[in-house]
Scaffold this motif. Structure first.
Motif, mmCIF file in Angstrom:
data_model
loop_
_atom_site.group_PDB
_atom_site.id
_atom_site.type_symbol
_atom_site.label_atom_id
_atom_site.label_comp_id
_atom_site.label_asym_id
_atom_site.label_seq_id
_atom_site.Cartn_x
_atom_site.Cartn_y
_atom_site.Cartn_z
ATOM 1 N N ARG A 208 0.830 -1.215 0.000
ATOM 2 C CA ARG A 208 0.000 0.000 0.000
ATOM 3 C C ARG A 208 0.861 1.260 0.000
ATOM 4 O O ARG A 208 0.564 2.231 -0.702
ATOM 5 N N LEU A 209 1.931 1.253 0.790
ATOM 6 C CA LEU A 209 2.824 2.413 0.824
ATOM 7 C C LEU A 209 3.423 2.694 -0.546
ATOM 8 O O LEU A 209 3.470 3.842 -0.999
ATOM 9 N N TYR A 210 3.909 1.659 -1.202
ATOM 10 C CA TYR A 210 4.484 1.839 -2.547
ATOM 11 C C TYR A 210 3.434 2.383 -3.514
ATOM 12 O O TYR A 210 3.704 3.300 -4.300
ATOM 13 N N MET A 211 2.247 1.809 -3.478
ATOM 14 C CA MET A 211 1.206 2.227 -4.411
ATOM 15 C C MET A 211 0.746 3.662 -4.152
ATOM 16 O O MET A 211 0.576 4.459 -5.079
ATOM 17 N N GLU A 212 0.547 3.996 -2.888
ATOM 18 C CA GLU A 212 -0.046 5.288 -2.553
ATOM 19 C C GLU A 212 0.937 6.446 -2.650
ATOM 20 O O GLU A 212 0.518 7.604 -2.780
ATOM 21 N N THR A 213 2.243 6.155 -2.611
ATOM 22 C CA THR A 213 3.229 7.233 -2.686
ATOM 23 C C THR A 213 3.927 7.314 -4.032
ATOM 24 O O THR A 213 4.759 8.207 -4.241
ATOM 25 N N GLU A 214 3.592 6.407 -4.950
ATOM 26 C CA GLU A 214 4.241 6.440 -6.267
ATOM 27 C C GLU A 214 4.004 7.791 -6.947
ATOM 28 O O GLU A 214 2.878 8.269 -7.054
ATOM 29 N N GLY A 215 5.081 8.393 -7.411
ATOM 30 C CA GLY A 215 4.969 9.670 -8.104
ATOM 31 C C GLY A 215 5.012 10.885 -7.197
ATOM 32 O O GLY A 215 5.090 12.020 -7.676
ATOM 33 N N MET A 216 4.962 10.678 -5.880
ATOM 34 C CA MET A 216 5.036 11.812 -4.960
ATOM 35 C C MET A 216 6.453 12.390 -4.933
ATOM 36 O O MET A 216 7.434 11.653 -5.066
ATOM 37 N N PRO A 217 6.585 13.707 -4.730
ATOM 38 C CA PRO A 217 7.906 14.257 -4.423
ATOM 39 C C PRO A 217 8.446 13.625 -3.142
ATOM 40 O O PRO A 217 7.669 13.147 -2.295
ATOM 41 N N LEU A 218 9.753 13.615 -2.974
ATOM 42 C CA LEU A 218 10.377 12.932 -1.841
ATOM 43 C C LEU A 218 9.814 13.392 -0.505
ATOM 44 O O LEU A 218 9.449 12.569 0.342
ATOM 45 N N ARG A 219 9.734 14.696 -0.288
ATOM 46 C CA ARG A 219 9.263 15.187 1.007
ATOM 47 C C ARG A 219 7.826 14.747 1.289
ATOM 48 O O ARG A 219 7.475 14.392 2.414
ATOM 49 N N ALA A 220 6.992 14.780 0.260
ATOM 50 C CA ALA A 220 5.604 14.364 0.445
ATOM 51 C C ALA A 220 5.535 12.873 0.760
ATOM 52 O O ALA A 220 4.756 12.442 1.616
ATOM 53 N N GLY A 221 6.361 12.099 0.068
ATOM 54 C CA GLY A 221 6.386 10.659 0.327
ATOM 55 C C GLY A 221 6.877 10.328 1.726
ATOM 56 O O GLY A 221 6.335 9.445 2.397
ATOM 57 N N LEU A 222 7.923 11.030 2.171
ATOM 58 C CA LEU A 222 8.426 10.802 3.525
ATOM 59 C C LEU A 222 7.381 11.162 4.571
ATOM 60 O O LEU A 222 7.196 10.440 5.554
ATOM 61 N N SER A 223 6.692 12.271 4.351
ATOM 62 C CA SER A 223 5.640 12.678 5.279
ATOM 63 C C SER A 223 4.516 11.645 5.322
ATOM 64 O O SER A 223 3.994 11.302 6.393
ATOM 65 N N TYR A 224 4.162 11.128 4.157
ATOM 66 C CA TYR A 224 3.104 10.110 4.083
ATOM 67 C C TYR A 224 3.519 8.873 4.874
ATOM 68 O O TYR A 224 2.730 8.322 5.653
ATOM 69 N N GLU A 225 4.766 8.430 4.676
ATOM 70 C CA GLU A 225 5.233 7.241 5.379
ATOM 71 C C GLU A 225 5.207 7.445 6.895
ATOM 72 O O GLU A 225 4.774 6.567 7.650
ATOM 73 N N ILE A 226 5.641 8.614 7.349
ATOM 74 C CA ILE A 226 5.717 8.868 8.787
ATOM 75 C C ILE A 226 4.332 8.953 9.420
ATOM 76 O O ILE A 226 4.076 8.366 10.475
#
Length: 251
Positions: A208-226
């Motif tokens: 789910r993390l890979y799918m939902e953050t694909e294409g996000m900028p790095l900072r947005a992806g890191l924030s999503y993961e946290i």
């Protein structure tokens, strides 16, 4: 009704097999209808199925979209039906492995790209031949292929319509690994079991993390993961205790 897609469950692994070996597993509307039924069922079975493998019966994975079906005038149950089935397969909660031997051309490659991982036998032959038949993709090739291999390699595959071996597929990042045909099934089983030995909670959550953050900028992806990670699974403590017990016995 003929079983155009077979399903076998064994110890948490569900194997779906395209079953038109006499037609090189060419993809018809009927194949997609049966595949869709299996995918819908698998999506509800996360407690007993941890991993899905998609493969083909007989000589190959699939020769691609059945040209006879196209020329006869296909009648899918709704517009974009095949693309929707491929998306449903790609979106399964469980990780999906596509196991390719022999032909994997065009529509079959679009289907194969629904797998989180593609593994190849040395006999595998990958190609995007849309241009050879004056066709353009509608099952996801233009989006999934460049995300897998990079835009330059995807354009090369699309514009030349040439065939790539299993070894070449690994080199370009299309396939995760390649094995001789004689040992392919054993390597596939070993690979699948190494995945299933891990927490199924983690497998699903990480997918789910890979799918939902694909294409996000790095900072947005890191924030999503946290902030939106699912954290600890229900089996974490048992796994830690099992490891402690195992190491204490060794010492």
């Amino acid at each position: 009704m003929t079983d155009l897609v077979l399903r076998e469950d064994r110890d948490g692994l569900a194997t779906l097999t395209i079953n038109r070996p006499d037609k090189l597993n060419a993809l018809t509307v009927a194949v997609f209808e049966q595949l869709h039924e299996h995918v819908l069922r698998l999506a509800t079975e996360t407690e007993r199925i941890g991993l899905v493998v998609l493969r083909g019966a007989g000589k190959c994975f699939s020769a691609g979209h059945d040209l006879a079906d196209i020329s006869a005038g296909e009648r899918p149950p709704k517009p974009s039906f095949q693309a929707d089935v491929i998306e449903a397969l790609a979106s399964l909660p469980q990780p999906v492995i596509t196991a390719v031997h022999g032909h994997c051309y065009t529509g079959a490659l679009e289907l194969a790209l629904a797998g989180d991982m593609i593994v190849a036998a040395e006999s595998a032959k990958f190609a995007d031949t849309h241009a050879r038949w004056a066709l353009t993709p509608v099952w996801g090739m233009s989006q999934r292929l460049p995300r897998r291999v990079g835009i330059a390699k995807a354009q090369e595959m699309t514009y030349t319509a040439r065939t790539y071996t299993g070894r070449e597929a690994v080199d370009m990042g299309l396939a995760n690994w390649c094995a001789p045909d004689a040992g392919f099934d054993a390597e596939l089983e070993k690979f699948a079991r190494s995945i299933l030995a891990n927490s199924w909670f983690s497998l699903r959550a990480n997918k789910r993390l890979y799918m939902e953050t694909e294409g996000m900028p790095l900072r947005a992806g890191l924030s999503y993961e946290i902030h939106r990670t699912e954290g600890r699974g229900p089996d974490m403590q048992a796994r830690i205790e099992g490891f402690k017990n195992k190491t204490s016995k060794v010492s």
